[in-house]
Design a protein around this motif. Structure first.
Motif, short mmCIF file in Angstrom:
data_model
loop_
_atom_site.label_atom_id
_atom_site.label_comp_id
_atom_site.label_asym_id
_atom_site.label_seq_id
_atom_site.Cartn_x
_atom_site.Cartn_y
_atom_site.Cartn_z
N VAL A 63 10.18 2.14 -16.26
CA VAL A 63 11.19 2.19 -15.19
C VAL A 63 11.36 0.86 -14.46
O VAL A 63 12.22 0.75 -13.58
N LYS A 64 10.53 -0.11 -14.80
CA LYS A 64 10.65 -1.41 -14.14
C LYS A 64 12.05 -1.97 -14.28
O LYS A 64 12.68 -1.84 -15.33
N ASP A 65 12.53 -2.58 -13.23
CA ASP A 65 13.86 -3.20 -13.17
C ASP A 65 14.99 -2.19 -13.12
O ASP A 65 16.17 -2.57 -13.06
N ARG A 66 14.68 -0.89 -13.15
CA ARG A 66 15.72 0.14 -13.00
C ARG A 66 15.48 1.01 -11.76
O ARG A 66 16.45 1.43 -11.11
N PHE A 67 14.22 1.27 -11.44
CA PHE A 67 13.89 2.13 -10.30
C PHE A 67 13.29 1.28 -9.18
O PHE A 67 12.61 0.29 -9.44
N THR A 68 13.54 1.69 -7.95
CA THR A 68 12.95 1.02 -6.79
C THR A 68 12.37 2.06 -5.84
O THR A 68 13.08 2.99 -5.41
N ILE A 69 11.09 1.90 -5.52
CA ILE A 69 10.44 2.78 -4.55
C ILE A 69 10.41 2.10 -3.20
O ILE A 69 10.22 0.88 -3.11
N SER A 70 10.61 2.88 -2.15
CA SER A 70 10.55 2.35 -0.79
C SER A 70 10.07 3.46 0.13
O SER A 70 10.01 4.63 -0.27
N ARG A 71 9.74 3.11 1.36
CA ARG A 71 9.28 4.13 2.31
C ARG A 71 9.66 3.75 3.72
O ARG A 71 9.82 2.56 4.04
N ASP A 72 9.79 4.77 4.54
CA ASP A 72 10.03 4.62 5.97
C ASP A 72 8.82 5.23 6.66
O ASP A 72 8.71 6.46 6.75
N ASN A 73 7.92 4.39 7.13
CA ASN A 73 6.68 4.89 7.72
C ASN A 73 6.93 5.69 9.00
O ASN A 73 6.20 6.64 9.30
N ALA A 74 7.96 5.34 9.74
CA ALA A 74 8.27 6.06 10.97
C ALA A 74 8.71 7.50 10.68
O ALA A 74 8.52 8.39 11.51
N LYS A 75 9.30 7.69 9.51
CA LYS A 75 9.80 9.02 9.14
C LYS A 75 8.88 9.73 8.14
O LYS A 75 9.20 10.83 7.68
N ASN A 76 7.76 9.10 7.76
CA ASN A 76 6.86 9.67 6.75
C ASN A 76 7.62 10.05 5.48
O ASN A 76 7.39 11.12 4.90
N THR A 77 8.51 9.18 5.07
CA THR A 77 9.39 9.49 3.94
C THR A 77 9.30 8.38 2.89
O THR A 77 9.26 7.20 3.23
N VAL A 78 9.30 8.81 1.63
CA VAL A 78 9.33 7.88 0.51
C VAL A 78 10.60 8.14 -0.29
O VAL A 78 11.05 9.29 -0.40
#
Length: 122
Positions: A63-78
């Motif tokens: 999935v490299k170069d196609r998928f991106t993971i991120s998170r919002d720590n304030a919202k406890n969301t990935v």
């Protein structure tokens, strides 16, 4: 009690995009790593991507170069942004989180969501 709830799955044509979300809620004290895994019919669950509380990421080669993971720590969301989707990406996608609760702030346990279906048509 802790819950992880995924959303954003669905049916998309090859080459399209989807964005998955996973929100953790409940008696959470602290979250370390969060991640996405997937399981296709007849196959074992496999890692897709992980992200630490500091933002360091790790991806499966597929999935490299196609998928991106991120998170919002304030919202406890990935989140998982999936671009250039392929039929072989079809699977149930699960999120997980390594977290501690207010009951035992020093004990970290991995929690899983219920999964969301992603289907990519050719």
């Amino acid at each position: 009690q802790v819950q992880l709830v995924e959303s954003g799955g669905g049916l998309v044509q090859a080459g399209g995009s989807l964005r998955l979300s996973c929100a953790a809620s409940g008696s959470i004290f602290s979250i370390n790593a969060m991640g996405w895994y997937r399981q296709a019919p007849g196959k074992q669950r496999e890692l897709v991507a992980t992200i630490t509380s500091g933002g360091s990421t790790n991806y499966a080669d597929s999935v490299k170069d196609r998928f991106t993971i991120s998170r919002d720590n304030a919202k406890n969301t990935v989140y998982l942004q999936m671009n250039s989707l392929k039929p072989e990406d079809t699977a149930v996608y699960y999120c997980n989180a390594d977290l501690s609760t207010v009951i035992a702030t020093w004990i970290y346990t991995t929690y899983w969501g219920q999964g969301t279906q992603v289907t990519v048509s050719s």
